[in-house]
Design a protein around this motif. Structure first.
Motif: not given
Length: 407
Positions: A336-362
């Protein structure tokens, strides 16, 4: 105010000087002190020697000051006595509102004594005496308040220095018994050791506003919230970015800590993130180091603000320890080093306890975009974040990768 104009020295009531009812200073002072005991509740708790000595002496000083000002004579020596007394009251912890209430009660007694002798022919004298008595009250209030606040600042400064020194010693594991006795601060048997992170207030980034002033105001709000919930029992070392709190276990139960952090966040007007480790007083240095390591991990994972406990994240904490296991797990995300948006999405998704809506808002994207990115993560890493096993490895890899030196 040092003197009253000689043009106003001839105020009379019923042919006598307006100060005539106040001349027996000793008797009137005893009467006023007795009235304070009956009407100003905190005065009832004062020891007898204080009532007979300091309080009565100051009451006499106020009466002498009032007589001097009504008669138009100099008053500096009498205000100096008031300043000394007010400074002592501040150091003894007598509330300023109690002092002001007593002053006004004494003022009313003296004013009533003067008015009792007034006749319809004394209307001009009543007006003159009223104006001058307001000057008396203004002088007394200003003198007492100024001296009280000046001394209180010194007391607060001394206490802050003592708390800072004692907290530093506890965190460093140094002997503290002598410091505790000298400062009068009691050391508890066990503490909640809380590592705190304070993010910037939005106004700190506003170029039109002094960011340092905003940051200091934020810190003062945090300290006020701490004093509100923990009185004088908690110890702290805080800066505008955060720090360490030592809260006695008997002051706040473990179940109350979450609400306490939420309360601090509301008062600070910023989302506070904190980590807590419980420890006996002797183990505070180790607990503080662990709490800050835990807080650092939570921040690296971009978890939501709030309170985190060691037992909730023990596995993640262990993954941060150096070794081949951490390096192997961290390498799982190299794709994922060349896909920072994917790494950020994964990190955010886990940080919101897998809440898709909260991840999308963030991320300010649509939930469909979140789903697409998570599928891409699965394709590139071979680990599916929508499956328990894949999610476990990805979460572990995020923890480990945040501590790799090449990241």
């Amino acid at each position: 105010m040092t003197a009253i104009s000689t043009a106003h020295r001839d105020l009379t009531m019923s042919g006598q000087p307006v100060t005539s009812p106040l001349k027996d200073v000793r008797a009137l002072a005893r009467k006023m002190v007795g009235h304070f005991v009956d009407t100003v509740a905190p005065c009832r708790t004062l020891p007898g020697d204080a009532l007979r000595g300091d309080i009565t002496a100051v009451t006499r000083a106020c009466l002498e000051l009032a007589i001097s000002m009504l008669d138009g004579t100099d008053v500096p020596d009498k205000t100096a006595r008031l300043e000394h007394a007010a400074a002592n009251w501040a150091r003894e912890g007598i509330p300023i509102d109690t002092i002001q209430h007593a002053l006004h009660e004494g003022f009313k007694i003296g004013f009533d004594l003067i008015l009792d002798r007034a006749t319809p022919d004394d209307i001009d004298s009543v007006k003159g005496a009223s104006r001058r008595l307001l000057d008396v009250l203004d002088t007394i209030n200003a003198t007492v308040s100024r001296a009280y606040v000046r001394e209180l600042r010194g007391v607060v400064g001394e206490h802050h220095t003592a708390v800072h020194t004692l907290t530093s010693a506890l965190l460093a594991g140094h002997p503290t018994s002598v410091m505790a006795r000298e400062s009068g601060i009691e050391i508890a048997e066990a503490y909640h050791v809380v590592a705190v992170a304070l993010p910037q207030h939005p106004d700190e980034r506003n170029p039109a506003i002094n960011g340092q002033v905003v940051a200091r105001r934020k810190l003062r709000r945090v300290q006020a919230a701490l004093a509100d919930r923990c009185a004088d029992t908690a110890l702290s070392l805080l800066s505008v970015d955060g720090g360490t709190l030592l809260i006695p276990a008997e002051t706040l139960a473990d179940g109350d800590l979450d609400e306490f952090v939420a309360f601090v966040s509301r008062n600070a007007q910023v989302p506070v993130t904190a980590a807590v480790v419980d420890a006996d007083a002797a183990d505070i240095p180790t607990a503080a180091r662990r709490a800050h390591e835990l807080l650092d991990m939570v921040q690296r994972l971009q978890c939501s603000p709030g309170l985190y406990r060691f037992d909730e994240l023990a596995l993640e904490y262990q993954l941060t320890r150096p070794g081949p296991g951490r390096e192997h797990l961290g390498a799982l995300l190299d794709a994922l080093d060349t896909h920072p948006e994917l790494l950020d999405t994964l990190r955010r998704h886990i940080g919101t306890n897998l809440n898709r809506q909260q991840t999308a808002r963030a991320l300010h994207v649509h939930t469909n975009t979140v789903d697409y990115r998570l599928k891409r993560v699965a394709q590139l890493t071979g680990l599916d974040p929508t499956q328990p096993a894949g999610l476990w490895y990805l979460r572990s890899a995020l923890v480990a990768s945040s501590y790799r030196t090449n990241r």
